[in-house]
Design a protein around this motif. Structure first.
Motif, short mmCIF file in Angstrom:
data_model
loop_
_atom_site.label_atom_id
_atom_site.label_comp_id
_atom_site.label_asym_id
_atom_site.label_seq_id
_atom_site.Cartn_x
_atom_site.Cartn_y
_atom_site.Cartn_z
N ILE A 192 -6.82 2.96 -2.88
CA ILE A 192 -6.61 4.16 -3.62
C ILE A 192 -7.90 4.53 -4.73
CG2 ILE A 192 -5.17 3.29 -5.63
CD1 ILE A 192 -3.46 5.42 -5.27
N ASN A 193 -8.46 3.39 -5.36
CA ASN A 193 -9.40 3.87 -6.10
C ASN A 193 -10.65 4.52 -5.58
OD1 ASN A 193 -8.13 2.48 -8.14
ND2 ASN A 193 -8.52 0.52 -7.64
N ALA A 194 -10.86 4.19 -4.21
CA ALA A 194 -12.05 4.63 -3.36
C ALA A 194 -11.95 6.15 -3.04
CB ALA A 194 -12.30 3.74 -2.44
N ILE A 195 -10.76 6.74 -3.33
CA ILE A 195 -10.45 8.20 -2.58
C ILE A 195 -11.31 8.87 -3.31
CG2 ILE A 195 -8.66 9.92 -2.26
CD1 ILE A 195 -6.56 7.88 -1.97
N THR A 196 -11.37 8.94 -4.85
CA THR A 196 -12.18 9.87 -5.49
C THR A 196 -13.73 10.09 -4.89
OG1 THR A 196 -10.90 9.25 -7.35
CG2 THR A 196 -12.91 10.64 -7.80
N ASN A 243 0.81 -1.23 0.11
CA ASN A 243 0.16 -0.01 0.00
C ASN A 243 0.93 1.19 0.12
OD1 ASN A 243 -2.41 -1.33 -0.16
ND2 ASN A 243 -2.51 -1.46 2.46
N ILE A 244 2.04 1.34 0.66
CA ILE A 244 2.81 2.56 0.77
C ILE A 244 3.34 2.84 -0.74
CG2 ILE A 244 5.23 3.25 1.61
CD1 ILE A 244 4.51 1.74 4.50
N GLY A 245 3.64 1.55 -1.50
CA GLY A 245 4.26 1.93 -2.78
C GLY A 245 3.19 2.58 -3.82
N GLN A 246 2.01 2.07 -3.68
CA GLN A 246 1.01 2.74 -4.48
C GLN A 246 0.64 4.31 -4.07
OE1 GLN A 246 -2.95 0.71 -4.74
NE2 GLN A 246 -3.05 0.33 -2.43
N TYR A 247 0.56 4.33 -2.64
CA TYR A 247 0.26 5.77 -2.35
C TYR A 247 1.44 6.77 -2.58
CZ TYR A 247 -3.69 3.64 0.19
OH TYR A 247 -4.93 3.08 0.40
N ASP A 248 2.46 6.33 -2.48
CA ASP A 248 3.93 7.02 -2.83
C ASP A 248 3.55 7.29 -4.43
OD1 ASP A 248 5.11 7.41 -0.39
OD2 ASP A 248 6.04 5.71 -0.59
N MET A 249 3.43 6.47 -5.02
CA MET A 249 3.32 6.82 -6.56
C MET A 249 2.10 7.93 -6.85
SD MET A 249 2.86 4.03 -9.67
CE MET A 249 4.10 3.05 -8.89
N ALA A 250 0.95 7.73 -6.31
CA ALA A 250 -0.15 8.61 -6.50
C ALA A 250 0.29 9.90 -5.85
CB ALA A 250 -1.41 8.18 -5.55
N MET A 251 0.93 10.20 -4.70
CA MET A 251 1.41 11.32 -4.22
C MET A 251 2.18 12.21 -5.25
SD MET A 251 1.65 11.00 -0.18
CE MET A 251 2.84 9.55 -0.31
N GLY A 252 3.34 11.30 -5.70
CA GLY A 252 4.34 11.85 -6.58
C GLY A 252 3.50 12.50 -8.09
N SER A 253 2.72 11.75 -8.55
CA SER A 253 1.94 12.44 -9.61
C SER A 253 1.12 13.51 -9.40
CB SER A 253 0.96 11.18 -10.45
OG SER A 253 0.13 10.64 -9.48
N LEU A 254 0.46 13.43 -8.19
CA LEU A 254 -0.48 14.50 -7.76
C LEU A 254 0.16 15.82 -7.57
CD1 LEU A 254 -2.86 12.77 -5.27
CD2 LEU A 254 -3.56 13.76 -7.25
N SER A 290 -2.00 10.85 4.00
CA SER A 290 -2.50 10.21 5.43
C SER A 290 -2.37 8.80 5.36
CB SER A 290 -3.91 10.63 5.71
OG SER A 290 -4.36 10.14 6.94
N LEU A 291 -3.16 8.21 4.38
CA LEU A 291 -2.91 6.76 4.05
C LEU A 291 -1.81 6.18 3.94
CD1 LEU A 291 -6.03 6.46 1.62
CD2 LEU A 291 -5.99 5.31 3.82
N ALA A 292 -0.64 6.85 3.22
CA ALA A 292 0.52 6.41 3.12
C ALA A 292 1.34 6.48 4.66
CB ALA A 292 1.46 7.04 2.20
N SER A 293 0.95 7.41 5.41
CA SER A 293 1.72 7.57 6.83
C SER A 293 1.02 6.21 7.77
CB SER A 293 1.35 8.84 7.59
OG SER A 293 1.77 9.84 6.47
N GLU A 294 -0.25 6.10 7.54
CA GLU A 294 -1.04 5.07 8.25
C GLU A 294 -0.34 3.57 7.98
OE1 GLU A 294 -5.08 2.66 8.34
OE2 GLU A 294 -5.20 4.73 7.26
N ASN A 295 -0.07 3.45 6.66
CA ASN A 295 0.30 2.10 6.46
C ASN A 295 1.82 2.01 6.81
OD1 ASN A 295 -1.49 0.09 4.66
ND2 ASN A 295 -1.97 2.11 4.20
N TYR A 296 2.85 3.23 6.87
CA TYR A 296 4.15 3.23 7.07
C TYR A 296 3.84 2.83 8.91
CZ TYR A 296 8.72 4.29 8.56
OH TYR A 296 10.04 4.26 8.99
N SER A 297 3.12 3.38 9.58
CA SER A 297 3.08 3.26 10.90
C SER A 297 2.58 1.59 11.25
CB SER A 297 1.85 4.13 11.60
OG SER A 297 1.70 3.97 12.95
#
Length: 295
Positions: A143-147, A31-42, A240-247
């Motif tokens: 990540i698909n449910a964030i929208t 999950n951290i990987g996909q959220y990191d990728m999303a944050m980079g593009s955003l 927030s989701l990336a931080s949660e999964n890292y924690s």
């Protein structure tokens, strides 16, 4: 006193728990990987949207940009804090540190305050310290449910802002920091006033060409602002989701280490008791043999 049977059950239970922990650790890492990728593009997209808004302001020569309509409808200062927490446990101090940060940040606000929360755990902590939570949203599980979540929040934001009921909106969430840790932070979502413009103007235009507005400028700026608000909330949720999964990953790593230490201790005790039982049986056999020999 522990027996071989009870120790065997403990070893089996600890092994099963270790398997669950490993699965949760793998899911958190993925999950951290996909959220990191999303944050980079955003981040890149948000910069482009902000540059578009700045280009419009320069083109129409807007010297002052204030939220006068909302202020006229409600001259009293009123704010909404949008707080991103977590649904699941095993996240350490993720929600507790954010709760403390929100409470401290809002304690100096001079006007009325509403709190909207995302996630099932954060509203309970906020209410425990005396804060009033007026709206609660479900946290997306992918990540698909964030929208869909951000769309629902934006509807509430626009309704309250246009009616003048709330004239300021702030976002509170955890985000990843250096060395893989995370920290709580906040920033203002609305209004996009003179203060926001001064901060946005720090961005440098990427080319030597002078930007210009083509077509219906009023319609374009509305779309740009709508995209800016959407991306800002979306990015905060992803962070927030990336931080949660890292924690959670850190918690699972600590749990795995504790389980391995527990298995070592139980294993040593099990083998010691087993060897002791074997020694006793051998002693009984030797003693019986000696007794029969003497007889």
């Amino acid at each position: 006193m522990d027996t071989l049977e009870s120790l065997g059950r403990q070893i089996t239970g600890a092994g099963e728990l270790k398997s669950i922990v490993r699965t949760m650790k793998a899911m958190a890492a993925a999950n951290i990987g996909q959220y990191d990728m999303a944050m980079g593009s955003l981040g890149d997209y948000q910069t482009n949207i902000t540059l578009g808004i700045i280009a419009y302001l320069r083109e129409v020569r807007v010297e002052r940009w204030t939220d006068e309509e909302s202020i006229k409808k409600n001259p009293e200062k009123s704010a909404c804090a949008i707080v991103f927490g977590s649904d699941l446990g095993f996240v350490g101090q993720f929600n507790d540190s954010l709760t403390e940060f929100v409470s401290k940040s809002l304690s100096t606000y001079p006007g009325k305050i509403e709190i909207w929360t995302i996630g099932a755990r954060i509203p309970l902590l906020l209410m425990d310290i005396g804060q009033t939570v007026t709206q609660q949203f479900d946290l997306p599980n992918s990540i698909n449910a964030i929208t869909a979540l951000i769309g629902n929040i934006l509807v509430q934001v626009e309704e309250n802002h246009e009616s003048g009921y709330l004239n300021e909106f702030y976002i509170f969430h955890n985000r990843l920091a250096e060395a893989g840790s995370y920290r709580p932070e906040s920033h203002r979502l609305l209004p996009l006033d003179q203060q926001w413009r001064q901060e946005a103007l720090k961005l440098k235009w990427p080319t030597q060409k002078i930007p210009e507005v083509i077509g219906d400028g009023a319609k374009m700026i509305r779309r740009l602002i709508s995209q800016y608000l959407f991306i800002t909330l979306y990015k905060a949720c992803a962070e927030s989701l990336a931080s949660e999964n890292y924690s959670r990953l850190g918690a699972m790593q600590r749990a795995e280490k504790n389980i391995e230490e527990l298995l070592d201790d139980i294993g040593h005790t099990y083998h010691r008791l087993r060897q002791s039982g074997i020694d006793e049986e051998l002693f009984d056999v030797v003693s019986g043999f000696e007794a029969l020999k003497k007889g």
